[in-house]
Design a protein around this motif. Structure first.
Motif, PDB file in Angstrom:
ATOM      1  N   ASN A   2       0.845  -1.190   0.000  1.00 60.89           N
ATOM      2  CA  ASN A   2       0.000   0.000   0.000  1.00 60.89           C
ATOM      3  C   ASN A   2       0.884   1.244   0.000  1.00 60.89           C
ATOM      4  OD1 ASN A   2       0.817   0.493   2.743  1.00 60.89           O
ATOM      5  ND2 ASN A   2      -0.711  -1.012   3.392  1.00 60.89           N
ATOM      6  N   LYS A   3       0.256   2.403   0.120  1.00 62.49           N
ATOM      7  CA  LYS A   3       0.991   3.662   0.047  1.00 62.49           C
ATOM      8  C   LYS A   3       2.081   3.739   1.116  1.00 62.49           C
ATOM      9  CE  LYS A   3      -0.915   7.378   1.642  1.00 62.49           C
ATOM     10  NZ  LYS A   3      -1.808   8.549   1.806  1.00 62.49           N
ATOM     11  N   HIS A   4       1.767   3.284   2.322  1.00 58.51           N
ATOM     12  CA  HIS A   4       2.756   3.329   3.405  1.00 58.51           C
ATOM     13  C   HIS A   4       3.954   2.440   3.103  1.00 58.51           C
ATOM     14  CE1 HIS A   4       0.050   5.698   5.880  1.00 58.51           C
ATOM     15  NE2 HIS A   4      -0.908   4.815   5.672  1.00 58.51           N
ATOM     16  N   TYR A  51       5.166   1.706   0.147  1.00 62.07           N
ATOM     17  CA  TYR A  51       6.001   2.349  -0.868  1.00 62.07           C
ATOM     18  C   TYR A  51       6.805   3.516  -0.278  1.00 62.07           C
ATOM     19  CZ  TYR A  51       3.648  -0.402  -4.450  1.00 62.07           C
ATOM     20  OH  TYR A  51       3.185  -1.448  -5.219  1.00 62.07           O
TER      21      TYR A  51
END
Length: 548
Positions: A2-4, A6
């Motif tokens: 997820n974004k975290h 990355y």
């Protein structure tokens, strides 16, 4: 992912990439070449007046172990006085120091080999100044790149080859120029990969180390994905931090040897096998699960075409796969086995054969197929029959405790500063890894925990075969196993973090300790000029010779 994930991965990877490329090597090195042959072996230099010379630096081309005599012309006697009749210049693409310690006007070098490639000669007076001969134009390719020499940095790793770069970097250069390959004790793929950096940036330290850096950096996202599939974001980040600040991973990412490539492909093949297991168990058999399985076979072929340790890894991979099949009988067993025959049999063989394309321009045995057969037989004979000793050689049981690091390069920069490059594990990681390995083995054998079993088999596949190797071995042979040791640390940290509310605080403290220890040892693994006294103070164990 997820974004975290990355964001975390991006930050860790960026920090490591910056560290890897800081002073990884010079962008320039002498490239024009003077060829001395039996018919043209005398080099006579006129300094213009009597000058007290201290020494010379000879930047050797791609042929190693060149012999010279050095003489000074005696004007009064009208004859040459021999200064040294047995000079041996050994390291290719490196500044080799030759002592002169003589006051003279005319200096003579005589190359004793049939062919000697010289890229540049630097003459250094006793006051430290560089002397350019009056007749330098008679030897334009020997004195046209004097600006590429730095009295401080060039003689160190920064401007010269170090350790096995004299074999692997040299062979990569020979691949590019269609010359007979010198290093044939390992398959060609690793040297071919090194050659890509040379094609991009030239035959200089930055160029021949560039691809090692790229693969070392790419290993961080790979191990993050690996740990993420096994655990969670917190442990994936923790494992990636440990790899980023492991001293051996850092050093192998900054030297033009093949170990980083083999380790990357080995880690990749086990990751892809894990992907296959998880996709298949999730109820998605067939093409969606067979894609990572096929890629796993390709990765195995790339590993073996780089270094035969990929065969050890392949054996461990096969054991894990068999274990999985016995516990999860597939619906299409015959099709699956046929698929495996292709991607774990024919494809690796094809990759191995194709990797020898580097020999096409000038195959040593006259034909490519004959070269492959002879080289494979020669590799086996070399490793099976090698009888040699080395001060830094260590047996397999000494590797986890880092009893003997391997000193790659050590050179004086000034009276009090030294540039040293040692390959060793981060003590905070490797020493902590020992109980974590034992814990994983316990969890596998006693608790039947599948993740622990996967990591245990993967680790032992890289480590156990060395128990039966009789030739001399070095600590860097443990590197592929150390990657799974770090994942086993991650397994243990996952248990600690979930055990009590304060478990994460212990993990944070441990990660901080690992980073601190890396910083402490940074001067002796990076080659950055640092106090000799400080480097000597890092001798935590009696056999830790990290600087000379």
């Amino acid at each position: 992912m997820n974004k975290h994930d990355y964001i975390i991965l991006g930050i860790i990877t960026f920090i490591f990439a910056v560290l890897v490329f800081i002073r990884i090597g010079s962008f320039s090195a002498p490239i024009t070449t003077y060829l001395a042959t039996q018919d043209n072996r005398d080099i006579v230099l006129d300094l213009g007046s009597n000058i007290p010379l201290s020494h010379a630096y000879i930047f050797l081309g791609h042929l190693d172990n060149r012999s010279f005599t050095i003489s000074a012309f005696n004007v009064e006697k009208d004859m040459w006085d021999l200064i040294d009749g047995s000079i041996n210049v050994s390291s290719v693409f490196a500044w080799n120091r030759v002592e002169i310690n003589h006051t003279l006007r005319y200096l003579g070098f005589v190359a004793m080999k049939e062919e000697t490639y010289l890229n540049e000669i630097i003459l250094v007076a006793k006051d430290g100044s560089i002397v350019v001969p009056r007749n330098a134009l008679e030897y334009p390719f020997l004195f046209d790149e004097q600006d590429k020499f730095s009295p401080v940095y060039s003689p160190t790793y920064f401007g010269s080859t170090m350790f096995d770069e004299i074999y692997h970097g040299r062979t990569a250069f020979e691949f590019i120029h269609g010359l007979v390959a010198y290093e044939t004790t390992h398959p060609p793929l690793g040297k071919t990969i090194i050659s890509w950096g040379i094609r991009l940036f030239g035959m200089n330290p930055f160029g021949f180390r560039f691809m090692s850096a790229i693969f070392g950096i790419l290993m961080l996202p790979l191990i993050y994905l690996f740990a993420k599939r096994l655990f969670n974001t917190f442990i994936a980040a923790s494992v990636t931090i440990l790899l980023a600040f492991d001293c051996m991973h850092f050093t192998l990412s900054r030297i033009a040897t093949i170990d980083i490539f083999a380790a990357f492909f080995i880690l990749l093949m086990f990751y892809l096998m894990l992907c296959y297991f998880q996709i298949d168990r999730a109820g998605n058999p067939g093409l969606s699960s067979w894609i990572p399985l096929g890629l796993c076979g390709i990765s195995m072929g790339l590993a073996i075409a780089t270094k035969w340790t990929g065969i050890y890894a392949g054996a461990g991979l096969g054991l894990i796969f068999l274990w999985y099949l016995l516990n999860h009988y597939p619906a299409k067993l015959k099709q699956l086995l046929s698929f495996c025959v292709v991607f774990f049999g024919l494809v690796p063989v094809l990759i191995y054969l194709v990797s020898y394309r580097s020999f096409v321009a000038n195959p040593p045995s006259g034909s490519l197929i004959r070269t492959i057969i002879d080289n494979t037989i020669g590799m086996f004979s070399y490793h099976a029959e090698l009888v040699a000793t080395h001060y830094y050689a260590t047996p397999f049981y000494d590797w986890p405790t880092i009893r003997m690091p391997l000193l790659y390069a050590t050179d004086p920069v000034s009276e009090h500063l030294m540039s040293s490059v040692s390959v060793m594990g981060n003590p905070a990681i490797w020493w902590a890894g020992i109980p974590c390995i034992l814990f994983c083995i316990y969890q596998f054998l006693i608790k039947k925990e599948l993740r622990a079993g996967f990591l245990t088999i993967a680790y032992l596949a890289q480590y156990l075969p060395w128990f039966f190797v009789s030739r001399i071995t070095f600590i860097y042979h443990y590197f592929p196993a150390s990657l799974f040791m770090i994942l086993m640390i991650g397994y243990t940290l996952n248990q600690i973090a979930a055990f009590r509310p304060w478990g994460r605080k212990i993990v944070y403290a441990y990660l901080a300790l690992a980073v601190i220890v890396f910083v402490i040892f940074y001067p002796v693994i990076s080659g950055i000029p640092f106090s000799r006294d400080y480097q000597f103070s890092l001798r935590w164990l009696k056999d830790w010779i990290l600087v000379l």
